[in-house]
Design an enzyme around this catalytic site. Structure first.
Site, PDB file in Angstrom:
ATOM      1  N   TYR A  71       0.835  -1.211   0.000  1.00  0.00           N
ATOM      2  CA  TYR A  71       0.000   0.000   0.000  1.00  0.00           C
ATOM      3  C   TYR A  71       0.870   1.261   0.000  1.00  0.00           C
ATOM      4  O   TYR A  71       0.504   2.269  -0.600  1.00  0.00           O
ATOM      5  CB  TYR A  71      -1.005  -0.022   1.165  1.00  0.00           C
ATOM      6  CG  TYR A  71      -2.202  -0.888   0.814  1.00  0.00           C
ATOM      7  CD1 TYR A  71      -3.277  -0.356   0.105  1.00  0.00           C
ATOM      8  CD2 TYR A  71      -2.227  -2.239   1.118  1.00  0.00           C
ATOM      9  CE1 TYR A  71      -4.349  -1.145  -0.268  1.00  0.00           C
ATOM     10  CE2 TYR A  71      -3.293  -3.042   0.754  1.00  0.00           C
ATOM     11  CZ  TYR A  71      -4.362  -2.493   0.051  1.00  0.00           C
ATOM     12  OH  TYR A  71      -5.415  -3.277  -0.332  1.00  0.00           O
ATOM     13  N   GLN A 105     -15.327   4.229  -5.906  1.00  0.00           N
ATOM     14  CA  GLN A 105     -14.695   3.013  -5.376  1.00  0.00           C
ATOM     15  C   GLN A 105     -13.194   3.228  -5.240  1.00  0.00           C
ATOM     16  O   GLN A 105     -12.484   2.363  -4.744  1.00  0.00           O
ATOM     17  CB  GLN A 105     -14.940   1.835  -6.326  1.00  0.00           C
ATOM     18  CG  GLN A 105     -16.392   1.491  -6.509  1.00  0.00           C
ATOM     19  CD  GLN A 105     -16.592   0.568  -7.708  1.00  0.00           C
ATOM     20  OE1 GLN A 105     -16.485  -0.638  -7.605  1.00  0.00           O
ATOM     21  NE2 GLN A 105     -16.870   1.142  -8.853  1.00  0.00           N
ATOM     22  N   HIS A 123     -14.682   2.575  -0.689  1.00  0.00           N
ATOM     23  CA  HIS A 123     -13.647   1.580  -0.380  1.00  0.00           C
ATOM     24  C   HIS A 123     -12.498   2.159   0.436  1.00  0.00           C
ATOM     25  O   HIS A 123     -11.420   1.572   0.483  1.00  0.00           O
ATOM     26  CB  HIS A 123     -13.115   0.949  -1.683  1.00  0.00           C
ATOM     27  CG  HIS A 123     -14.130   0.082  -2.381  1.00  0.00           C
ATOM     28  ND1 HIS A 123     -13.960  -0.410  -3.661  1.00  0.00           N
ATOM     29  CD2 HIS A 123     -15.334  -0.395  -1.970  1.00  0.00           C
ATOM     30  CE1 HIS A 123     -15.020  -1.136  -4.006  1.00  0.00           C
ATOM     31  NE2 HIS A 123     -15.872  -1.135  -3.004  1.00  0.00           N
ATOM     32  N   CYS A 131      -6.210   1.792  13.355  1.00  0.00           N
ATOM     33  CA  CYS A 131      -5.669   0.799  14.280  1.00  0.00           C
ATOM     34  C   CYS A 131      -6.430  -0.509  14.099  1.00  0.00           C
ATOM     35  O   CYS A 131      -7.656  -0.519  14.090  1.00  0.00           O
ATOM     36  CB  CYS A 131      -5.821   1.316  15.707  1.00  0.00           C
ATOM     37  SG  CYS A 131      -5.370   0.081  16.921  1.00  0.00           S
ATOM     38  N   CYS A 151       0.049   1.770  16.631  1.00  0.00           N
ATOM     39  CA  CYS A 151      -0.930   2.779  17.052  1.00  0.00           C
ATOM     40  C   CYS A 151      -0.357   3.574  18.223  1.00  0.00           C
ATOM     41  O   CYS A 151       0.083   2.974  19.209  1.00  0.00           O
ATOM     42  CB  CYS A 151      -2.216   2.065  17.460  1.00  0.00           C
ATOM     43  SG  CYS A 151      -3.415   3.175  18.200  1.00  0.00           S
ATOM     44  N   CYS A 154      -2.666   2.613  21.526  1.00  0.00           N
ATOM     45  CA  CYS A 154      -2.728   1.306  22.189  1.00  0.00           C
ATOM     46  C   CYS A 154      -1.594   0.364  21.783  1.00  0.00           C
ATOM     47  O   CYS A 154      -1.501  -0.739  22.322  1.00  0.00           O
ATOM     48  CB  CYS A 154      -4.073   0.641  21.892  1.00  0.00           C
ATOM     49  SG  CYS A 154      -4.170  -0.021  20.227  1.00  0.00           S
ATOM     50  N   GLY A 191     -15.965   4.225 -15.686  1.00  0.00           N
ATOM     51  CA  GLY A 191     -14.659   3.598 -15.450  1.00  0.00           C
ATOM     52  C   GLY A 191     -14.673   2.488 -14.428  1.00  0.00           C
ATOM     53  O   GLY A 191     -13.701   2.312 -13.699  1.00  0.00           O
ATOM     54  N   THR A 192     -15.768   1.744 -14.390  1.00  0.00           N
ATOM     55  CA  THR A 192     -15.798   0.583 -13.477  1.00  0.00           C
ATOM     56  C   THR A 192     -16.255  -0.653 -14.234  1.00  0.00           C
ATOM     57  O   THR A 192     -17.121  -0.562 -15.110  1.00  0.00           O
ATOM     58  CB  THR A 192     -16.689   0.837 -12.235  1.00  0.00           C
ATOM     59  OG1 THR A 192     -16.800  -0.388 -11.494  1.00  0.00           O
ATOM     60  CG2 THR A 192     -18.076   1.342 -12.584  1.00  0.00           C
ATOM     61  N   SER A 193     -15.665  -1.804 -13.868  1.00  0.00           N
ATOM     62  CA  SER A 193     -16.019  -3.058 -14.544  1.00  0.00           C
ATOM     63  C   SER A 193     -17.380  -3.572 -14.089  1.00  0.00           C
ATOM     64  O   SER A 193     -17.870  -4.557 -14.640  1.00  0.00           O
ATOM     65  CB  SER A 193     -14.935  -4.109 -14.282  1.00  0.00           C
ATOM     66  OG  SER A 193     -14.776  -4.285 -12.883  1.00  0.00           O
TER      67      SER A 193
HETATM   68  P1  OAD Z   1     -11.544  -2.551 -12.653  1.00  0.00           P
HETATM   69  O1  OAD Z   1     -10.079  -2.664 -12.889  1.00  0.00           O
HETATM   70  O2  OAD Z   1     -12.294  -3.787 -12.322  1.00  0.00           O
HETATM   71  O3  OAD Z   1     -12.237  -1.892 -13.941  1.00  0.00           O
HETATM   72  C1  OAD Z   1     -11.732  -0.732 -14.531  1.00  0.00           C
HETATM   73  C2  OAD Z   1     -12.675  -0.348 -15.647  1.00  0.00           C
HETATM   74  O4  OAD Z   1     -12.237   0.897 -16.167  1.00  0.00           O
HETATM   75  C3  OAD Z   1     -12.716  -1.331 -16.824  1.00  0.00           C
HETATM   76  O5  OAD Z   1     -14.078  -1.610 -17.155  1.00  0.00           O
HETATM   77  C4  OAD Z   1     -12.035  -0.563 -17.965  1.00  0.00           C
HETATM   78  O6  OAD Z   1     -12.572  -0.885 -19.250  1.00  0.00           O
HETATM   79  C5  OAD Z   1     -12.356   0.864 -17.579  1.00  0.00           C
HETATM   80  N1  OAD Z   1     -11.420   1.880 -18.111  1.00  0.00           N
HETATM   81  C6  OAD Z   1     -10.110   1.770 -18.400  1.00  0.00           C
HETATM   82  N2  OAD Z   1      -9.596   2.926 -18.835  1.00  0.00           N
HETATM   83  C7  OAD Z   1     -10.621   3.821 -18.825  1.00  0.00           C
HETATM   84  C8  OAD Z   1     -10.755   5.199 -19.147  1.00  0.00           C
HETATM   85  N3  OAD Z   1      -9.697   5.911 -19.578  1.00  0.00           N
HETATM   86  N4  OAD Z   1     -11.969   5.791 -19.020  1.00  0.00           N
HETATM   87  C9  OAD Z   1     -13.044   5.084 -18.583  1.00  0.00           C
HETATM   88  N5  OAD Z   1     -12.975   3.776 -18.248  1.00  0.00           N
HETATM   89  C10 OAD Z   1     -11.793   3.155 -18.365  1.00  0.00           C
HETATM   90  O7  OAD Z   1     -11.744  -1.419 -11.513  1.00  0.00           O
HETATM   91  P2  OAD Z   1     -13.012  -1.149 -10.608  1.00  0.00           P
HETATM   92  O8  OAD Z   1     -14.279  -1.414 -11.321  1.00  0.00           O
HETATM   93  O9  OAD Z   1     -12.806   0.188  -9.991  1.00  0.00           O
HETATM   94  O10 OAD Z   1     -11.689  -2.867  -4.662  1.00  0.00           O
HETATM   95  O11 OAD Z   1     -12.819  -2.244  -9.476  1.00  0.00           O
HETATM   96  C11 OAD Z   1     -13.701  -2.271  -8.404  1.00  0.00           C
HETATM   97  C12 OAD Z   1     -12.976  -2.676  -7.149  1.00  0.00           C
HETATM   98  O12 OAD Z   1     -12.275  -3.894  -7.352  1.00  0.00           O
HETATM   99  C13 OAD Z   1     -11.888  -1.716  -6.717  1.00  0.00           C
HETATM  100  O13 OAD Z   1     -12.387  -0.642  -5.952  1.00  0.00           O
HETATM  101  C14 OAD Z   1     -11.006  -2.593  -5.892  1.00  0.00           C
HETATM  102  C15 OAD Z   1     -10.948  -3.795  -6.773  1.00  0.00           C
HETATM  103  O14 OAD Z   1     -10.643  -4.995  -6.170  1.00  0.00           O
HETATM  104  C16 OAD Z   1     -11.017  -2.962  -3.524  1.00  0.00           C
HETATM  105  O15 OAD Z   1      -9.805  -2.867  -3.455  1.00  0.00           O
HETATM  106  C17 OAD Z   1     -11.908  -3.182  -2.333  1.00  0.00           C
END
Ligand code: OAD
Length: 251
Positions: A71, A105, A123, A131, A151, A154, A191-193
């Protein structure tokens, strides 16, 4: 990917009339800032690293140093990144809309760095620590060679304040996100899968409540067949184009 897809005039009309807009973002919005996504085949973090070794409570118990250092490496990458035009277009949206909420997220903090105020982090955030024993946020800790640090209250181990696989989302943020999805007139999924729940439920809640749901993503997702409008392109290109057509920003 840098081309602006056609923006339907019906979407422009609905956005001009909308008072309540909610946006859900995922790693894709930060991709153009150079922050890696998770699931993309070559470049995603989960293509190179095993989440079971790095992003679960069990992984932290087994090897807290490895997890903390991973991280810390991600923090460093994000420190070197800057918000991109997609983040800034969402700041403009917030300025122009009566009620606007940005649900993310992402743990990178780039929305706030860009200037967004109404942000719900589902997230957690890479730049906060808590802690393990007391589950409370810790602002700072004395310099020491301990990794992870301890921490200051504690002596328990500190961990990043992010949600790991198998953990619950922060209840208040999730409740507010669900309420925002249920009351939005227009809901964006950007931008989320759309694979990780409960975040992936939010556009479905909005759809059931009758909202116009818009997806912005260069690739199709499981949500795509259900949305009202799909804008296939990069967020950093599509969002500024949308903002300029609706509010004449940047013209
Ligand atoms: P993903 O890596 O699963 O998906 C990223 C998405 O962004 C894909 O659908 C890509 O096609 C799309 N993408 C890529 N480049 C882009 C751009 N320039 N503009 C728009 N879209 C684009 O990421 P998340 O959906 O965020 O959780 O993943 C969800 C969660 O899974 C994350 O928050 C994380 C991960 O495990 C935790 O860590 C709890």
């Amino acid at each position: 990917m840098n081309e602006v897809p056609p923006i339907p005039s019906e979407l422009i009309t609905r956005l001009r009339a909308a008072r309540r807009v909610a946006v859900l973002t995922g790693a894709g919005i930060s991709a153009e800032s150079g922050v890696p996504t998770f699931r993309e085949a070559q470049t995603g973090l989960w293509a190179r690293y095993n989440p079971e070794e790095l992003a679960t409570p069990e992984a932290f118990r087994r090897n807290p140093r490895l997890v903390w250092e991973w991280y810390a490496w991600r923090q460093e990458r994000v420190r070197q990144a800057e918000p991109n035009p997609g983040h800034y277009a969402l700041v403009e949206m917030e300025r122009h809309l009566a009620e606007f909420i940005l649900i993310t997220q992402n743990v990178d903090g780039l929305h706030r760095r860009a200037g967004s105020h109404q942000v719900l982090e589902l997230h957690g955030n890479l730049f906060r620590a808590k802690c393990c024993d007391e589950d409370r946020l810790v602002e700072g800790w004395p310099e020491s060679s301990d990794i992870p640090p301890r921490c200051p209250h504690c002596g328990g181990l500190l961990r990043p304040d992010v949600v790991w696989f198998g953990e619950m989302l922060p209840a208040g943020a999730l409740r507010s996100a669900e309420q925002a999805a249920a009351s939005a007139e227009v809901f964006f999924s950007i931008g989320t899968s759309s694979l990780v729940y409960p975040a992936a439920d939010l556009p479905l809640i909005a759809l059931r409540a009758g909202a116009t749901v818009v997806e912005i993503n260069p690739q199709p997702t499981p949500l795509s067949p259900q949305v009202t409008f799909s804008l296939n392109g990069a967020a950093g290109v599509v969002l500024p184009a949308l903002a300029s057509q609706i509010w004449e920003i940047g013209k």
